[in-house]
Design an enzyme around this catalytic site. Structure first.
Site, PDB file in Angstrom:
ATOM      1  N   HIS A 193       0.573  -1.625   0.010  1.00 51.53           N
ATOM      2  CA  HIS A 193      -0.343   0.109   0.066  1.00 51.53           C
ATOM      3  C   HIS A 193       1.291   1.398   0.502  1.00 51.53           C
ATOM      4  O   HIS A 193       1.650   1.149  -0.036  1.00 51.53           O
ATOM      5  CB  HIS A 193      -1.236   0.140   1.129  1.00 51.53           C
ATOM      6  CG  HIS A 193      -1.760  -0.542   1.001  1.00 51.53           C
ATOM      7  ND1 HIS A 193      -3.323  -1.057   1.482  1.00 51.53           N
ATOM      8  CD2 HIS A 193      -2.508  -2.383  -0.142  1.00 51.53           C
ATOM      9  CE1 HIS A 193      -3.847  -1.295   1.402  1.00 51.53           C
ATOM     10  NE2 HIS A 193      -3.759  -2.338   0.208  1.00 51.53           N
ATOM     11  N   SER A 224      -7.550   7.812   2.583  1.00 48.54           N
ATOM     12  CA  SER A 224      -7.755   7.430   3.875  1.00 48.54           C
ATOM     13  C   SER A 224      -7.000   6.520   4.150  1.00 48.54           C
ATOM     14  O   SER A 224      -7.695   5.160   3.275  1.00 48.54           O
ATOM     15  CB  SER A 224      -9.431   8.074   4.419  1.00 48.54           C
ATOM     16  OG  SER A 224      -9.118   6.744   5.687  1.00 48.54           O
ATOM     17  N   GLU A 246       1.394   3.443   1.385  1.00 45.66           N
ATOM     18  CA  GLU A 246       2.017   4.253   2.948  1.00 45.66           C
ATOM     19  C   GLU A 246       2.605   3.180   3.253  1.00 45.66           C
ATOM     20  O   GLU A 246       3.544   4.062   4.217  1.00 45.66           O
ATOM     21  CB  GLU A 246       0.459   4.057   4.250  1.00 45.66           C
ATOM     22  CG  GLU A 246      -0.462   4.802   4.002  1.00 45.66           C
ATOM     23  CD  GLU A 246      -1.533   4.779   3.395  1.00 45.66           C
ATOM     24  OE1 GLU A 246      -1.037   3.469   2.460  1.00 45.66           O
ATOM     25  OE2 GLU A 246      -2.853   5.084   3.787  1.00 45.66           O
ATOM     26  N   CYS A 279      -3.138   0.420   6.910  1.00 47.03           N
ATOM     27  CA  CYS A 279      -1.700   1.660   7.066  1.00 47.03           C
ATOM     28  C   CYS A 279      -1.855   2.484   8.582  1.00 47.03           C
ATOM     29  O   CYS A 279      -0.961   3.279   8.841  1.00 47.03           O
ATOM     30  CB  CYS A 279      -2.035   1.851   5.877  1.00 47.03           C
ATOM     31  SG  CYS A 279      -1.258   0.547   4.282  1.00 47.03           S
ATOM     32  N   CYS A 281      -6.028   2.891   5.001  1.00 48.71           N
ATOM     33  CA  CYS A 281      -6.756   1.215   5.398  1.00 48.71           C
ATOM     34  C   CYS A 281      -6.812   0.778   7.002  1.00 48.71           C
ATOM     35  O   CYS A 281      -5.531   1.798   7.405  1.00 48.71           O
ATOM     36  CB  CYS A 281      -6.814   0.103   4.931  1.00 48.71           C
ATOM     37  SG  CYS A 281      -4.957   0.059   4.717  1.00 48.71           S
TER      38      CYS A 281
END
Lengths: 149, 149
Positions: free
Chosen positions: A55, A80, A57, A85, A82
């Site tokens: 992901h 935003s 992040e 993260c 998940c």
């Protein structure tokens, strides 16, 4: 203050756009130090690397390498975060999360706010448009990325 | 049932031991499919790869590659999963977590149980001893790995 946050978001958006151009999922992120220095940046690499943990992040966090602590750091992300993260942010004590948008996906940022993380939601129109178009075009890939059957 | 879970834990323990032999943090994990097939296995690789996202659970999950969904899967880990790895389990809908021990570190497994994940805590003496010895020998490295200042 918003100017600094907008500048950080621009880095994340550039990552997201680069991911889209590679055929990937257009989510970007970056980690900044307390002094505003860029520590790491990255984008979702599920498609590019076949890596379901990549992901945006986590990729940015990985790019920053080993750090003694994360006090005073800011994670900026186009979307935003998940639960995965969000868990990263909470576990490592990242102080602040700057979020491009939470309209197309609402992850764990309320939970982070409750645990004392500063949340800045910019509600950026470009971030919203990029994800809306992507989700409409590649719904199966998007659902795979968030573990949504 | 406990025999199957013990056999899964043995895989995670073998990963943890291999990590220790490499000079790394002795935490191991594996992801099993609904039919009991091994999907991926791994160990903490912070030291080996200089990768702060390489907790045992994320490494095992990564090794399993892209999956359409995680319904019915089991994550086995030698140690209670931190918030980052708990977030991974929750986000991707992993059904069950088998945990070697939660004496030396208590992560997010209660939170996972509340969200419907089946938690099996084996309270394994070897897992406890391995972490106790490691934490006593390398406290700074351990604190770095969990973002504890």
């Amino acid at each position: 203050m918003k100017d600094l946050e907008r500048a950080m978001l621009a880095t994340a958006v550039a990552e997201a756009r680069a991911g889209l151009a590679e055929g990937g999922i257009p989510i970007g992120a970056a980690l900044y130090g307390p002094d505003g220095a860029l520590l790491g940046r990255g984008r979702n690499r599920r498609v590019q690397d076949g890596d379901p943990t990549a992901h945006a992040e986590t990729t940015a966090f990985r790019a920053a390498g080993r750090q003694r602590h994360y006090r005073g750091t800011t994670m900026v992300t186009t979307l935003s975060p998940c639960w995965f993260c969000s868990g990263l942010v909470r576990q490592f004590g990242i102080s602040r999360v700057v979020i491009g948008e939470a309209r197309t996906y609402h992850g764990g940022h309320d939970w982070l706010a409750q645990s004392g993380v500063r949340i800045v939601l910019l509600d950026d129109a470009e971030c919203v448009a990029m994800m809306r178009e992507f989700i409409a075009a590649r719904p199966k890939l998007w659902h795979e990325d968030i573990g949504d059957e």
